[in-house]
Write a protein that holds these residues in place. Structure first.
Motif, PDB file in Angstrom:
ATOM      1  N   LEU A 211      -6.161   2.390   0.550  1.00  0.00           N
ATOM      2  CA  LEU A 211      -5.241   2.170   1.670  1.00  0.00           C
ATOM      3  C   LEU A 211      -3.870   2.783   1.438  1.00  0.00           C
ATOM      4  O   LEU A 211      -3.116   2.993   2.383  1.00  0.00           O
ATOM      5  CB  LEU A 211      -5.096   0.664   1.946  1.00  0.00           C
ATOM      6  N   GLY A 212      -3.540   3.068   0.180  1.00  0.00           N
ATOM      7  CA  GLY A 212      -2.254   3.692  -0.101  1.00  0.00           C
ATOM      8  C   GLY A 212      -2.245   5.191   0.105  1.00  0.00           C
ATOM      9  O   GLY A 212      -1.186   5.826   0.051  1.00  0.00           O
TER      10      GLY A 212
ATOM     11  N   ARG B 113      -2.369   8.951   1.663  1.00  0.00           N
ATOM     12  CA  ARG B 113      -1.766   9.602   2.820  1.00  0.00           C
ATOM     13  C   ARG B 113      -2.820  10.085   3.802  1.00  0.00           C
ATOM     14  O   ARG B 113      -2.598  10.111   5.003  1.00  0.00           O
ATOM     15  CB  ARG B 113      -0.922  10.786   2.347  1.00  0.00           C
TER      16      ARG B 113
ATOM     17  N   ARG C  86      -6.173   1.786   8.601  1.00  0.00           N
ATOM     18  CA  ARG C  86      -5.035   2.503   9.177  1.00  0.00           C
ATOM     19  C   ARG C  86      -5.001   2.338  10.695  1.00  0.00           C
ATOM     20  O   ARG C  86      -3.941   2.154  11.285  1.00  0.00           O
ATOM     21  CB  ARG C  86      -5.115   3.984   8.810  1.00  0.00           C
TER      22      ARG C  86
ATOM     23  N   ARG D 228       1.320   3.711   2.880  1.00  0.00           N
ATOM     24  CA  ARG D 228       0.191   4.595   3.202  1.00  0.00           C
ATOM     25  C   ARG D 228       0.594   6.069   3.075  1.00  0.00           C
ATOM     26  O   ARG D 228       0.214   6.895   3.899  1.00  0.00           O
ATOM     27  CB  ARG D 228      -0.346   4.323   4.614  1.00  0.00           C
TER      28      ARG D 228
ATOM     29  N   VAL E 176       0.820  -1.206   0.000  1.00  0.00           N
ATOM     30  CA  VAL E 176       0.000   0.000   0.000  1.00  0.00           C
ATOM     31  C   VAL E 176       0.861   1.266   0.000  1.00  0.00           C
ATOM     32  O   VAL E 176       0.436   2.326   0.446  1.00  0.00           O
ATOM     33  CB  VAL E 176      -0.994   0.019   1.190  1.00  0.00           C
TER      34      VAL E 176
ATOM     35  N   TRP F 150     -10.334   3.399   4.703  1.00  0.00           N
ATOM     36  CA  TRP F 150      -8.978   3.885   4.986  1.00  0.00           C
ATOM     37  C   TRP F 150      -8.777   4.035   6.490  1.00  0.00           C
ATOM     38  O   TRP F 150      -7.750   3.613   7.035  1.00  0.00           O
ATOM     39  CB  TRP F 150      -8.783   5.227   4.281  1.00  0.00           C
TER      40      TRP F 150
ATOM     41  N   ALA G 156      -1.137   2.661  12.929  1.00  0.00           N
ATOM     42  CA  ALA G 156      -0.679   2.617  11.551  1.00  0.00           C
ATOM     43  C   ALA G 156       0.830   2.569  11.490  1.00  0.00           C
ATOM     44  O   ALA G 156       1.477   3.467  11.007  1.00  0.00           O
ATOM     45  CB  ALA G 156      -1.214   3.827  10.793  1.00  0.00           C
TER      46      ALA G 156
END
Length: 518
Positions: free
Chosen positions: A266-267, A269, A104, A43, A40, A100, A504
Protein backbone atom coordinates in the motif's frame (compact mmCIF):
# COMPACT_ATOMS: atom_id res chain seq x y z
CA UNK A 1 39.70 0.14 25.47
CA UNK A 2 38.23 -3.31 26.08
CA UNK A 3 36.65 -5.41 23.35
CA UNK A 4 33.23 -4.91 24.92
CA UNK A 5 33.64 -1.14 24.99
CA UNK A 6 34.73 -1.01 21.34
CA UNK A 7 31.84 -3.14 20.09
CA UNK A 8 29.34 -1.30 22.29
CA UNK A 9 30.53 2.10 21.07
CA UNK A 10 30.15 1.06 17.44
CA UNK A 11 26.69 -0.28 18.21
CA UNK A 12 25.64 2.95 19.97
CA UNK A 13 26.83 5.14 17.09
CA UNK A 14 24.89 3.15 14.53
CA UNK A 15 21.74 3.04 16.66
CA UNK A 16 21.84 6.83 17.01
CA UNK A 17 22.32 7.05 13.25
CA UNK A 18 19.32 4.77 12.66
CA UNK A 19 17.06 6.97 14.79
CA UNK A 20 18.35 10.13 13.09
CA UNK A 21 17.79 8.59 9.66
CA UNK A 22 14.26 7.59 10.58
CA UNK A 23 13.46 11.09 11.79
CA UNK A 24 15.07 12.70 8.74
CA UNK A 25 12.75 10.68 6.52
CA UNK A 26 9.80 12.87 7.47
CA UNK A 27 11.59 16.18 7.55
CA UNK A 28 9.24 18.71 6.01
CA UNK A 29 6.36 16.23 6.08
CA UNK A 30 5.44 16.36 9.74
CA UNK A 31 2.43 18.61 9.24
CA UNK A 32 1.35 17.05 5.97
CA UNK A 33 -1.25 14.35 5.76
CA UNK A 34 -2.81 12.22 8.39
CA UNK A 35 -3.02 8.47 8.85
CA UNK A 36 -2.26 7.59 5.22
CA UNK A 37 0.97 9.62 5.21
CA UNK A 38 2.16 7.98 8.43
CA UNK A 39 0.95 4.42 7.90
CA UNK A 40 1.60 3.87 4.18
CA UNK A 41 4.04 6.67 3.38
CA UNK A 42 1.42 8.71 1.58
CA UNK A 43 1.29 5.92 -1.03
CA UNK A 44 4.32 7.51 -2.65
CA UNK A 45 7.31 5.19 -2.09
CA UNK A 46 9.26 4.32 -5.20
CA UNK A 47 10.42 0.87 -6.28
CA UNK A 48 13.80 1.07 -4.50
CA UNK A 49 12.32 2.05 -1.14
CA UNK A 50 9.62 -0.61 -1.43
CA UNK A 51 12.30 -3.18 -2.26
CA UNK A 52 14.47 -2.40 0.75
CA UNK A 53 11.43 -2.11 3.02
CA UNK A 54 9.95 -5.48 2.03
CA UNK A 55 13.36 -7.15 1.98
CA UNK A 56 14.01 -5.68 5.41
CA UNK A 57 10.69 -6.94 6.73
CA UNK A 58 11.46 -10.42 5.41
CA UNK A 59 15.07 -10.58 6.63
CA UNK A 60 14.66 -10.52 10.41
CA UNK A 61 16.72 -11.57 13.41
CA UNK A 62 15.57 -15.11 12.55
CA UNK A 63 17.83 -14.92 9.54
CA UNK A 64 20.90 -14.36 11.73
CA UNK A 65 19.85 -16.48 14.71
CA UNK A 66 17.06 -18.91 13.82
CA UNK A 67 18.29 -19.82 10.33
CA UNK A 68 21.78 -20.54 11.67
CA UNK A 69 20.23 -22.48 14.55
CA UNK A 70 18.05 -24.56 12.22
CA UNK A 71 21.06 -25.18 9.99
CA UNK A 72 23.01 -26.30 13.06
CA UNK A 73 20.23 -28.54 14.43
CA UNK A 74 18.50 -29.91 11.32
CA UNK A 75 20.20 -28.81 8.10
CA UNK A 76 18.09 -29.10 4.92
CA UNK A 77 14.62 -28.39 6.41
CA UNK A 78 15.58 -24.75 6.95
CA UNK A 79 15.56 -24.27 3.17
CA UNK A 80 11.77 -24.00 3.42
CA UNK A 81 12.36 -20.30 4.14
CA UNK A 82 13.97 -19.75 0.74
CA UNK A 83 11.30 -21.88 -0.95
CA UNK A 84 8.24 -20.14 0.48
CA UNK A 85 9.62 -16.62 0.17
CA UNK A 86 10.56 -17.13 -3.48
CA UNK A 87 7.15 -18.66 -4.26
CA UNK A 88 5.46 -15.92 -2.25
CA UNK A 89 7.13 -13.23 -4.34
CA UNK A 90 5.79 -14.94 -7.47
CA UNK A 91 2.26 -14.93 -6.02
CA UNK A 92 2.81 -11.33 -4.95
CA UNK A 93 3.49 -10.34 -8.56
CA UNK A 94 -0.26 -10.69 -9.12
CA UNK A 95 -1.71 -10.20 -5.64
CA UNK A 96 0.31 -7.14 -4.67
CA UNK A 97 -0.97 -4.87 -7.47
CA UNK A 98 -4.49 -6.19 -6.91
CA UNK A 99 -4.53 -5.26 -3.23
CA UNK A 100 -2.82 -1.95 -4.02
CA UNK A 101 -5.50 -1.08 -6.58
CA UNK A 102 -8.38 -1.94 -4.26
CA UNK A 103 -6.95 -0.03 -1.29
CA UNK A 104 -6.00 2.99 -3.39
CA UNK A 105 -9.40 3.17 -5.08
CA UNK A 106 -11.21 3.18 -1.73
CA UNK A 107 -8.61 5.01 0.38
CA UNK A 108 -7.86 2.03 2.68
CA UNK A 109 -4.71 1.62 4.76
CA UNK A 110 -4.77 -1.93 6.21
CA UNK A 111 -6.20 -5.41 5.76
CA UNK A 112 -8.76 -4.72 8.50
CA UNK A 113 -9.98 -1.73 6.44
CA UNK A 114 -10.26 -3.94 3.38
CA UNK A 115 -12.30 -6.58 5.18
CA UNK A 116 -14.60 -3.95 6.74
CA UNK A 117 -15.12 -2.32 3.35
CA UNK A 118 -15.66 -5.56 1.42
CA UNK A 119 -18.30 -6.93 3.79
CA UNK A 120 -19.75 -3.60 4.89
CA UNK A 121 -19.26 -4.39 8.59
CA UNK A 122 -17.10 -2.09 10.75
CA UNK A 123 -17.18 -4.64 13.57
CA UNK A 124 -15.61 -7.24 11.28
CA UNK A 125 -12.66 -4.95 10.58
CA UNK A 126 -12.26 -4.40 14.32
CA UNK A 127 -12.41 -8.14 14.93
CA UNK A 128 -9.73 -8.82 12.31
CA UNK A 129 -7.56 -6.10 13.88
CA UNK A 130 -7.85 -7.79 17.28
CA UNK A 131 -7.05 -11.22 15.84
CA UNK A 132 -4.07 -9.95 13.87
CA UNK A 133 -2.75 -8.15 16.97
CA UNK A 134 -2.72 -11.48 18.82
CA UNK A 135 -0.77 -13.04 15.95
CA UNK A 136 1.70 -10.15 15.57
CA UNK A 137 2.59 -9.47 19.22
CA UNK A 138 4.72 -12.65 19.39
CA UNK A 139 6.72 -11.38 16.40
CA UNK A 140 7.47 -8.13 18.23
CA UNK A 141 8.53 -10.09 21.28
CA UNK A 142 10.71 -12.39 19.19
CA UNK A 143 12.46 -9.42 17.56
CA UNK A 144 13.01 -7.82 20.98
CA UNK A 145 14.44 -11.10 22.25
CA UNK A 146 16.57 -11.59 19.15
CA UNK A 147 18.03 -8.11 19.38
CA UNK A 148 18.67 -8.59 23.09
CA UNK A 149 20.63 -11.77 22.47
CA UNK A 150 22.64 -10.13 19.68
CA UNK A 151 23.47 -6.98 21.65
CA UNK A 152 24.41 -8.87 24.79
CA UNK A 153 26.63 -11.21 22.79
CA UNK A 154 28.46 -8.58 20.73
CA UNK A 155 29.07 -6.44 23.83
CA UNK A 156 30.87 -9.43 25.38
CA UNK A 157 28.34 -9.33 28.21
CA UNK A 158 28.82 -5.61 28.95
CA UNK A 159 25.13 -4.96 28.11
CA UNK A 160 22.73 -7.23 29.96
CA UNK A 161 19.83 -8.92 28.20
CA UNK A 162 17.30 -6.77 30.07
CA UNK A 163 18.94 -3.53 28.96
CA UNK A 164 19.34 -4.87 25.43
CA UNK A 165 15.60 -5.61 25.30
CA UNK A 166 14.80 -2.07 26.38
CA UNK A 167 17.22 -0.55 23.86
CA UNK A 168 15.52 -2.43 21.05
CA UNK A 169 12.09 -1.20 22.13
CA UNK A 170 13.25 2.40 22.65
CA UNK A 171 15.10 2.75 19.34
CA UNK A 172 12.26 1.25 17.32
CA UNK A 173 9.52 3.23 19.02
CA UNK A 174 11.58 6.41 18.78
CA UNK A 175 11.53 6.63 15.02
CA UNK A 176 8.42 4.67 14.03
CA UNK A 177 6.04 6.82 16.09
CA UNK A 178 7.30 9.96 14.39
CA UNK A 179 8.20 8.78 10.90
CA UNK A 180 5.94 5.78 10.25
CA UNK A 181 6.44 3.61 7.18
CA UNK A 182 8.64 6.14 5.41
CA UNK A 183 11.12 6.14 8.28
CA UNK A 184 11.21 2.33 8.29
CA UNK A 185 12.02 2.39 4.57
CA UNK A 186 14.90 4.82 5.10
CA UNK A 187 16.36 2.80 7.97
CA UNK A 188 16.02 -0.30 5.76
CA UNK A 189 18.54 1.24 3.38
CA UNK A 190 21.16 1.41 6.14
CA UNK A 191 20.23 -2.06 7.30
CA UNK A 192 20.49 -3.59 3.82
CA UNK A 193 23.88 -2.04 3.14
CA UNK A 194 25.20 -3.54 6.38
CA UNK A 195 23.49 -6.92 5.93
CA UNK A 196 24.69 -7.41 2.37
CA UNK A 197 28.21 -6.25 3.24
CA UNK A 198 28.62 -8.32 6.41
CA UNK A 199 27.14 -11.52 4.99
CA UNK A 200 29.21 -11.23 1.81
CA UNK A 201 32.27 -10.99 4.05
CA UNK A 202 31.29 -13.87 6.35
CA UNK A 203 30.44 -16.28 3.54
CA UNK A 204 34.03 -15.93 2.31
CA UNK A 205 35.83 -15.44 5.62
CA UNK A 206 34.47 -18.30 7.74
CA UNK A 207 35.28 -21.19 5.34
CA UNK A 208 38.76 -19.77 4.77
CA UNK A 209 39.44 -19.10 8.45
CA UNK A 210 38.20 -22.37 9.91
CA UNK A 211 38.66 -24.69 6.93
CA UNK A 212 40.74 -24.71 3.76
CA UNK A 213 37.91 -23.15 1.80
CA UNK A 214 34.56 -24.45 0.65
CA UNK A 215 35.99 -27.64 -0.80
CA UNK A 216 37.21 -28.87 2.57
CA UNK A 217 34.13 -27.57 4.41
CA UNK A 218 31.58 -29.20 2.11
CA UNK A 219 33.61 -32.41 1.92
CA UNK A 220 33.45 -32.69 5.71
CA UNK A 221 29.72 -32.04 5.69
CA UNK A 222 29.16 -34.83 3.14
CA UNK A 223 31.42 -37.28 4.98
CA UNK A 224 30.50 -36.52 8.59
CA UNK A 225 27.10 -34.78 8.55
CA UNK A 226 25.29 -36.24 5.54
CA UNK A 227 21.96 -36.30 7.42
CA UNK A 228 21.99 -32.50 7.41
CA UNK A 229 21.83 -32.50 3.58
CA UNK A 230 18.59 -34.45 3.15
CA UNK A 231 15.03 -34.22 4.43
CA UNK A 232 13.95 -34.64 7.19
CA UNK A 233 17.37 -33.51 8.37
CA UNK A 234 19.31 -34.63 11.42
CA UNK A 235 18.04 -36.08 14.65
CA UNK A 236 14.94 -37.75 13.23
CA UNK A 237 13.08 -34.42 12.91
CA UNK A 238 9.43 -34.24 11.87
CA UNK A 239 10.22 -31.92 8.97
CA UNK A 240 10.16 -34.28 6.00
CA UNK A 241 9.17 -33.92 2.37
CA UNK A 242 5.42 -33.53 3.00
CA UNK A 243 6.01 -30.92 5.68
CA UNK A 244 8.45 -29.04 3.46
CA UNK A 245 6.06 -28.93 0.50
CA UNK A 246 2.93 -28.03 2.49
CA UNK A 247 4.71 -25.43 4.61
CA UNK A 248 6.19 -23.79 1.53
CA UNK A 249 2.75 -23.68 -0.12
CA UNK A 250 0.97 -22.38 2.98
CA UNK A 251 3.54 -19.70 3.71
CA UNK A 252 3.71 -18.59 0.07
CA UNK A 253 -0.03 -17.90 0.19
CA UNK A 254 0.10 -16.32 3.62
CA UNK A 255 3.04 -13.99 3.09
CA UNK A 256 1.18 -12.03 0.39
CA UNK A 257 -1.65 -11.12 2.80
CA UNK A 258 0.57 -10.81 5.88
CA UNK A 259 -0.25 -7.35 7.29
CA UNK A 260 3.34 -6.14 7.14
CA UNK A 261 3.67 -7.25 3.50
CA UNK A 262 0.42 -5.49 2.66
CA UNK A 263 1.74 -2.32 4.33
CA UNK A 264 4.60 -2.42 1.83
CA UNK A 265 2.17 -2.93 -1.05
CA UNK A 266 0.00 0.00 0.00
CA UNK A 267 2.97 2.32 0.38
CA UNK A 268 3.96 1.90 -3.27
CA UNK A 269 3.64 4.74 -5.74
CA UNK A 270 2.44 2.45 -8.54
CA UNK A 271 1.34 -1.09 -9.23
CA UNK A 272 4.07 -1.43 -11.82
CA UNK A 273 6.64 -0.72 -9.12
CA UNK A 274 5.25 -3.66 -7.15
CA UNK A 275 5.60 -5.94 -10.16
CA UNK A 276 9.23 -4.92 -10.61
CA UNK A 277 9.72 -5.40 -6.89
CA UNK A 278 8.37 -8.96 -7.07
CA UNK A 279 10.95 -9.70 -9.77
CA UNK A 280 13.85 -8.22 -7.78
CA UNK A 281 13.03 -9.54 -4.30
CA UNK A 282 14.05 -13.20 -4.87
CA UNK A 283 17.64 -12.01 -5.35
CA UNK A 284 17.63 -11.07 -1.67
CA UNK A 285 16.96 -14.71 -0.77
CA UNK A 286 20.53 -15.57 -1.75
CA UNK A 287 21.53 -13.98 1.56
CA UNK A 288 19.48 -16.56 3.47
CA UNK A 289 21.88 -19.30 2.42
CA UNK A 290 24.72 -17.64 4.35
CA UNK A 291 23.49 -18.14 7.94
CA UNK A 292 22.29 -21.62 6.99
CA UNK A 293 25.75 -22.59 5.72
CA UNK A 294 27.50 -20.91 8.65
CA UNK A 295 25.22 -22.73 11.07
CA UNK A 296 26.41 -25.99 9.55
CA UNK A 297 30.02 -24.78 9.70
CA UNK A 298 29.55 -24.19 13.42
CA UNK A 299 28.89 -27.93 13.83
CA UNK A 300 32.64 -28.48 13.46
CA UNK A 301 33.86 -25.34 15.25
CA UNK A 302 31.56 -25.21 18.30
CA UNK A 303 29.96 -28.66 18.58
CA UNK A 304 27.55 -29.54 21.35
CA UNK A 305 25.27 -26.49 21.34
CA UNK A 306 21.83 -27.52 22.56
CA UNK A 307 18.41 -25.88 22.77
CA UNK A 308 18.26 -22.12 22.39
CA UNK A 309 22.05 -21.94 22.54
CA UNK A 310 22.19 -23.28 18.98
CA UNK A 311 20.69 -20.00 17.77
CA UNK A 312 24.00 -18.36 18.68
CA UNK A 313 25.95 -20.65 16.36
CA UNK A 314 26.78 -17.89 13.87
CA UNK A 315 27.69 -15.32 16.52
CA UNK A 316 29.93 -17.74 18.36
CA UNK A 317 31.98 -17.96 15.17
CA UNK A 318 31.98 -14.17 14.83
CA UNK A 319 32.99 -13.42 18.43
CA UNK A 320 35.60 -16.18 18.39
CA UNK A 321 37.42 -15.09 15.23
CA UNK A 322 36.93 -11.36 14.57
CA UNK A 323 38.29 -8.23 16.27
CA UNK A 324 35.90 -6.23 18.43
CA UNK A 325 35.15 -3.62 15.79
CA UNK A 326 34.17 -6.33 13.30
CA UNK A 327 31.94 -7.96 15.90
CA UNK A 328 30.33 -4.57 16.50
CA UNK A 329 29.55 -3.95 12.81
CA UNK A 330 28.08 -7.43 12.28
CA UNK A 331 26.10 -7.02 15.48
CA UNK A 332 24.64 -3.74 14.21
CA UNK A 333 23.51 -5.46 10.99
CA UNK A 334 21.82 -8.18 13.03
CA UNK A 335 20.25 -5.64 15.40
CA UNK A 336 18.82 -3.62 12.52
CA UNK A 337 17.45 -6.88 11.16
CA UNK A 338 15.35 -6.93 14.33
CA UNK A 339 14.50 -3.24 14.43
CA UNK A 340 13.15 -2.82 10.88
CA UNK A 341 10.61 -5.68 10.97
CA UNK A 342 9.70 -4.83 14.57
CA UNK A 343 8.95 -1.27 13.48
CA UNK A 344 6.64 -2.48 10.71
CA UNK A 345 4.88 -4.93 13.04
CA UNK A 346 4.22 -2.14 15.54
CA UNK A 347 3.17 0.23 12.77
CA UNK A 348 0.65 -2.26 11.37
CA UNK A 349 -0.92 -2.89 14.77
CA UNK A 350 -1.22 0.84 15.40
CA UNK A 351 -2.72 1.46 11.96
CA UNK A 352 -5.35 -1.25 12.30
CA UNK A 353 -6.41 -0.08 15.74
CA UNK A 354 -6.53 3.55 14.66
CA UNK A 355 -8.50 2.92 11.48
CA UNK A 356 -10.68 -0.05 12.43
CA UNK A 357 -11.08 -0.29 16.22
CA UNK A 358 -10.83 3.15 17.78
CA UNK A 359 -12.54 4.72 14.76
CA UNK A 360 -15.75 3.08 15.98
CA UNK A 361 -15.71 5.73 18.72
CA UNK A 362 -16.89 9.16 17.45
CA UNK A 363 -14.12 11.08 19.23
CA UNK A 364 -11.40 9.19 17.30
CA UNK A 365 -12.81 9.68 13.81
CA UNK A 366 -11.02 11.85 11.30
CA UNK A 367 -7.57 11.21 9.80
CA UNK A 368 -5.51 13.30 12.24
CA UNK A 369 -7.16 11.88 15.33
CA UNK A 370 -6.76 8.39 13.95
CA UNK A 371 -3.10 9.05 13.37
CA UNK A 372 -2.65 10.14 17.01
CA UNK A 373 -4.56 7.08 18.19
CA UNK A 374 -2.43 4.82 15.98
CA UNK A 375 0.80 6.31 17.29
CA UNK A 376 -0.37 5.78 20.88
CA UNK A 377 -1.23 2.15 20.11
CA UNK A 378 2.28 1.63 18.68
CA UNK A 379 3.77 2.60 22.03
CA UNK A 380 1.29 0.45 23.96
CA UNK A 381 1.81 -2.61 21.75
CA UNK A 382 5.59 -2.34 21.94
CA UNK A 383 5.50 -1.77 25.69
CA UNK A 384 3.21 -4.77 26.18
CA UNK A 385 5.56 -7.03 24.20
CA UNK A 386 8.51 -5.66 26.21
CA UNK A 387 6.81 -6.23 29.56
CA UNK A 388 5.83 -9.78 28.58
CA UNK A 389 9.42 -10.39 27.44
CA UNK A 390 10.55 -9.54 30.97
CA UNK A 391 7.71 -11.02 33.00
CA UNK A 392 6.23 -13.92 31.03
CA UNK A 393 8.30 -14.65 27.93
CA UNK A 394 6.78 -18.09 27.43
CA UNK A 395 3.30 -16.58 27.00
CA UNK A 396 4.10 -14.97 23.66
CA UNK A 397 6.47 -17.74 22.64
CA UNK A 398 3.56 -20.13 23.01
CA UNK A 399 1.34 -17.87 20.92
CA UNK A 400 4.03 -17.63 18.25
CA UNK A 401 3.44 -21.31 17.46
CA UNK A 402 0.12 -20.41 15.84
CA UNK A 403 0.98 -16.98 14.47
CA UNK A 404 1.77 -17.77 10.85
CA UNK A 405 -0.61 -20.69 10.54
CA UNK A 406 -3.32 -18.62 12.19
CA UNK A 407 -2.72 -15.68 9.86
CA UNK A 408 -3.12 -18.06 6.94
CA UNK A 409 -6.77 -18.47 7.87
CA UNK A 410 -7.43 -14.92 6.65
CA UNK A 411 -6.65 -15.90 3.05
CA UNK A 412 -10.24 -16.91 2.08
CA UNK A 413 -11.86 -13.93 3.80
CA UNK A 414 -9.50 -11.40 2.23
CA UNK A 415 -8.24 -12.73 -1.10
CA UNK A 416 -11.14 -14.90 -2.18
CA UNK A 417 -13.60 -12.35 -0.81
CA UNK A 418 -12.07 -9.64 -2.96
CA UNK A 419 -12.07 -11.62 -6.21
CA UNK A 420 -15.25 -13.68 -5.81
CA UNK A 421 -18.41 -11.71 -5.29
CA UNK A 422 -20.50 -14.60 -3.97
CA UNK A 423 -18.45 -15.21 -0.82
CA UNK A 424 -20.83 -14.08 1.92
CA UNK A 425 -20.17 -12.58 5.31
CA UNK A 426 -21.48 -15.73 7.01
CA UNK A 427 -19.27 -17.93 4.85
CA UNK A 428 -16.11 -15.89 5.40
CA UNK A 429 -16.58 -15.62 9.17
CA UNK A 430 -17.54 -19.29 9.55
CA UNK A 431 -14.45 -20.40 7.66
CA UNK A 432 -12.19 -18.12 9.68
CA UNK A 433 -13.55 -19.32 13.02
CA UNK A 434 -13.25 -22.98 12.05
CA UNK A 435 -9.75 -22.53 10.59
CA UNK A 436 -8.34 -20.70 13.60
CA UNK A 437 -9.98 -23.23 15.93
CA UNK A 438 -8.39 -26.17 14.11
CA UNK A 439 -4.96 -24.52 14.11
CA UNK A 440 -5.14 -23.88 17.86
CA UNK A 441 -6.37 -27.42 18.58
CA UNK A 442 -3.70 -29.12 16.48
CA UNK A 443 -0.74 -26.94 17.46
CA UNK A 444 -1.45 -26.73 21.19
CA UNK A 445 -2.07 -30.50 21.36
CA UNK A 446 1.30 -31.05 19.69
CA UNK A 447 -0.16 -32.46 16.48
CA UNK A 448 1.75 -30.24 14.08
CA UNK A 449 2.71 -31.68 11.60
CA UNK A 450 -0.36 -33.90 11.08
CA UNK A 451 0.88 -37.14 9.50
CA UNK A 452 3.81 -35.15 8.19
CA UNK A 453 1.64 -32.31 6.79
CA UNK A 454 1.66 -28.74 8.08
CA UNK A 455 -1.31 -28.27 10.44
CA UNK A 456 -2.00 -24.82 9.02
CA UNK A 457 -2.74 -26.09 5.53
CA UNK A 458 -5.10 -28.72 6.94
CA UNK A 459 -6.96 -25.94 8.76
CA UNK A 460 -6.92 -23.73 5.65
CA UNK A 461 -8.47 -26.52 3.55
CA UNK A 462 -11.30 -26.96 6.05
CA UNK A 463 -11.64 -23.17 6.33
CA UNK A 464 -12.05 -22.88 2.56
CA UNK A 465 -14.54 -25.75 2.39
CA UNK A 466 -16.67 -24.23 5.16
CA UNK A 467 -16.54 -20.74 3.61
CA UNK A 468 -17.62 -22.02 0.20
CA UNK A 469 -20.23 -24.38 1.63
CA UNK A 470 -21.88 -21.75 3.81
CA UNK A 471 -21.78 -19.20 0.98
CA UNK A 472 -23.50 -21.61 -1.42
CA UNK A 473 -25.96 -23.13 1.05
CA UNK A 474 -26.72 -20.10 3.22
CA UNK A 475 -28.72 -16.98 2.48
CA UNK A 476 -27.40 -14.47 -0.02
CA UNK A 477 -25.32 -11.64 1.34
CA UNK A 478 -26.99 -8.38 2.24
CA UNK A 479 -26.78 -5.50 -0.16
CA UNK A 480 -24.43 -3.58 2.11
CA UNK A 481 -21.85 -6.34 1.76
CA UNK A 482 -19.76 -4.67 -0.91
CA UNK A 483 -18.90 -7.19 -3.64
CA UNK A 484 -17.22 -4.40 -5.60
CA UNK A 485 -13.92 -6.16 -6.04
CA UNK A 486 -14.07 -6.10 -9.81
CA UNK A 487 -11.02 -3.84 -9.74
CA UNK A 488 -9.15 -6.99 -8.71
CA UNK A 489 -10.84 -9.28 -11.18
CA UNK A 490 -9.90 -7.14 -14.18
CA UNK A 491 -6.55 -7.60 -15.90
CA UNK A 492 -4.27 -7.90 -12.84
CA UNK A 493 -1.24 -7.35 -15.06
CA UNK A 494 -2.59 -4.15 -16.59
CA UNK A 495 -2.10 -0.59 -15.47
CA UNK A 496 -5.67 0.16 -14.37
CA UNK A 497 -5.91 2.53 -11.43
CA UNK A 498 -2.23 3.40 -11.33
CA UNK A 499 -2.86 7.07 -11.18
CA UNK A 500 -5.11 6.48 -8.22
CA UNK A 501 -7.41 9.33 -9.07
CA UNK A 502 -10.41 7.34 -7.91
CA UNK A 503 -10.48 7.68 -4.16
CA UNK A 504 -6.83 7.88 -3.14
CA UNK A 505 -6.81 11.07 -1.14
CA UNK A 506 -3.66 11.64 0.86
CA UNK A 507 -5.47 11.68 4.17
CA UNK A 508 -7.19 8.36 3.64
CA UNK A 509 -10.41 10.07 4.77
CA UNK A 510 -12.61 8.35 2.21
CA UNK A 511 -11.21 5.03 3.32
CA UNK A 512 -12.09 5.83 6.91
CA UNK A 513 -15.67 6.60 5.92
CA UNK A 514 -15.83 3.50 3.72
CA UNK A 515 -14.52 1.23 6.45
CA UNK A 516 -17.05 2.69 8.87
CA UNK A 517 -19.89 1.33 6.71
CA UNK A 518 -22.70 3.01 4.79
Amino acid sequence: MSDGAVATTIFAVFMAGAVALGLAAVRGRGKQGGLAEWSVGGRSLGAVFIWVLMAGEGYTSFSYLGAAGWGYNYGAPVLYVVAYMSCGYAVGYVVGPMLWAYARRHGLVSISDMVAHRYGRPWLGAGVALLVTVFLLPYIQLQITGMGVVVSTISYGAISLNWAYFIGFAVTTGFVVVSGLRGSAWVSVLKDVLVIGTLAFLVVYVPLHYFDGYGDFLDRVVREKSDWLTLPGSGGSRYGEAWFATTSLLNALTVVIFPTTVAGYLGARSADGLRRNAIWLPAYNVLLFVPMLLGMAALFVVPGLVGAESNLALFKLVVDSLPAWGVGVIGVAAALSSIVPMAVFMLVIGTMWGSSVLSLLPRWRGPRRQKLASQAVVVVAGALALVLTYAAPNTLVRLSLISYEGMAQLVPMLLIGLVWRKLTLAGAVSGLVVGVGIVCALVFSDHDPVFGVNAGIVALAVNLAVALGVSYAGPAGRRDERPDAEVLARDPLGAEGEDGADGADGEGERGVRAAAGP
